[in-house]
Write an enzyme that holds these catalytic residues in place. Structure first.
Site, short mmCIF file in Angstrom:
data_model
loop_
_atom_site.label_atom_id
_atom_site.label_comp_id
_atom_site.label_asym_id
_atom_site.label_seq_id
_atom_site.Cartn_x
_atom_site.Cartn_y
_atom_site.Cartn_z
N GLU A 37 0.84 -1.21 0.00
CA GLU A 37 0.00 0.00 0.00
C GLU A 37 0.87 1.26 0.00
O GLU A 37 0.66 2.18 0.79
CB GLU A 37 -0.99 0.00 1.16
CG GLU A 37 -2.21 -0.87 0.90
CD GLU A 37 -3.41 -0.47 1.74
OE1 GLU A 37 -4.25 0.30 1.25
OE2 GLU A 37 -3.50 -0.95 2.88
N ASP A 160 0.98 -8.24 2.88
CA ASP A 160 -0.37 -8.21 3.43
C ASP A 160 -1.24 -9.08 2.53
O ASP A 160 -1.59 -8.67 1.42
CB ASP A 160 -0.86 -6.76 3.45
CG ASP A 160 -2.31 -6.63 3.87
OD1 ASP A 160 -2.92 -7.64 4.26
OD2 ASP A 160 -2.84 -5.49 3.79
N ASN A 162 -4.27 -10.27 3.41
CA ASN A 162 -5.68 -10.02 3.69
C ASN A 162 -6.49 -11.31 3.87
O ASN A 162 -7.66 -11.38 3.50
CB ASN A 162 -6.30 -9.15 2.59
CG ASN A 162 -6.32 -7.69 2.99
OD1 ASN A 162 -6.76 -7.34 4.08
ND2 ASN A 162 -5.80 -6.84 2.11
#
Length: 272
Positions: A37, A160, A162
């Site tokens: 991100e 990440d 998720n």
């Protein structure tokens, strides 16, 4: 310690810089830093790093096609031997969510991946996109594992993902059954990967619950440790055998957070 790798979802590189995240990363003593991100163009990322102690590091970056979305990067002290932002694998290319860097290290040839999987939303097109990405990862991870074996080297997936793999990886697992991030079909992908790879955060982090790596900005989840373990370092078996530590860098207080995620640091040393 021979090699140290940090993975962190920075929740926007410019926001992380303002909150002190780049100072934390520079002080971590790592050899490799994987970011997710990033949410920046090449120019914005380099501008943010220029104003930090990471300014002289080598930077590989895969931005998302949409401004202000996704984006992954790998920062290294040493010059990579190869960088791949495109793998030829449908489902994962072209989204700013997958980046591979090859390194010559003291423990052998190493491919490091920085990955950011979609958050998803059950029974929506967002979830279909997430499954397409996870399907692509199935294929690419097997290719990386076989490639590492042929080169007598190693591979490390950081990022990440998720997805909380098990009940011990999410505080409120009962309340999140049927929701993206804890769906049976998502978790099945990790089951497949971890048949041949090793989840270092779990292997060296104890049986759980936790240690968690994400807490909502809202509510009291951070203070009560009501989190999710969705940030991973997953290694090929030979590399996992050399792992000496896996530590989550949770901030001491809510006010000291520089992201809604905590960084995960893994360290490696050859056997004596």
């Amino acid at each position: 310690m021979v090699l140290s790798v940090v993975t962190a979802n920075v929740n926007g590189i410019r926001a992380a810089r303002r909150r002190g995240g780049l100072l934390w990363l520079a002080d971590a003593g790592a050899d490799v830093v994987c970011l997710q991100e990033v949410r920046a163009t090449h120019e914005q990322l380099h501008e943010a790093l220029t104003e930090s102690e990471l300014r002289d590091w080598h930077v590989a970056h895969a931005p998302a096609p949409q401004l202000g979305r996704a984006g992954v990067a790998v920062l290294t002290r040493e010059q990579p031997t190869a960088i791949r932002t495109e793998t030829g694998q449908s489902g994962i290319d072209g989204q700013g969510r997958w980046l591979e860097v090859d390194l010559a290290t003291a423990i052998g040839p190493l491919t490091v991946v920085s990955a950011y999987v979609h958050a998803g939303e059950a029974d929506t097109p967002k979830q279909a996109d997430k499954y397409a990405f996870l399907d692509g990862m199935d294929v690419r991870l097997e290719w990386l594992r076989r490639s590492a074996a042929r080169r007598k080297g190693h591979a490390l997936l950081c990022g990440d993902l998720n997805v909380a793999h098990r009940e011990v990886d999410i505080k409120n697992w009962k309340g999140n059954r049927g929701k993206s991030g804890f769906l049976e079909d998502e978790r099945a992908h990790l089951d497949r990967w971890l048949g041949r790879w090793v989840d270092l955060g779990r292997e060296l982090g104890g049986p759980g619950p936790g240690p968690y790596t994400w807490w909502s900005w809202r509510g009291k989840g951070f203070d009560t440790d009501g989190g999710w373990r969705i940030d991973y370092a997953i290694a090929t078996r030979g590399l996992a055998a050399m792992c000496t530590g896996a530590a989550v860098g949770k901030a001491a207080t809510y006010a000291e957070r520089w992201s809604d995620h905590a960084p995960l640091t893994v360290t490696f040393a050859p056997p004596r």
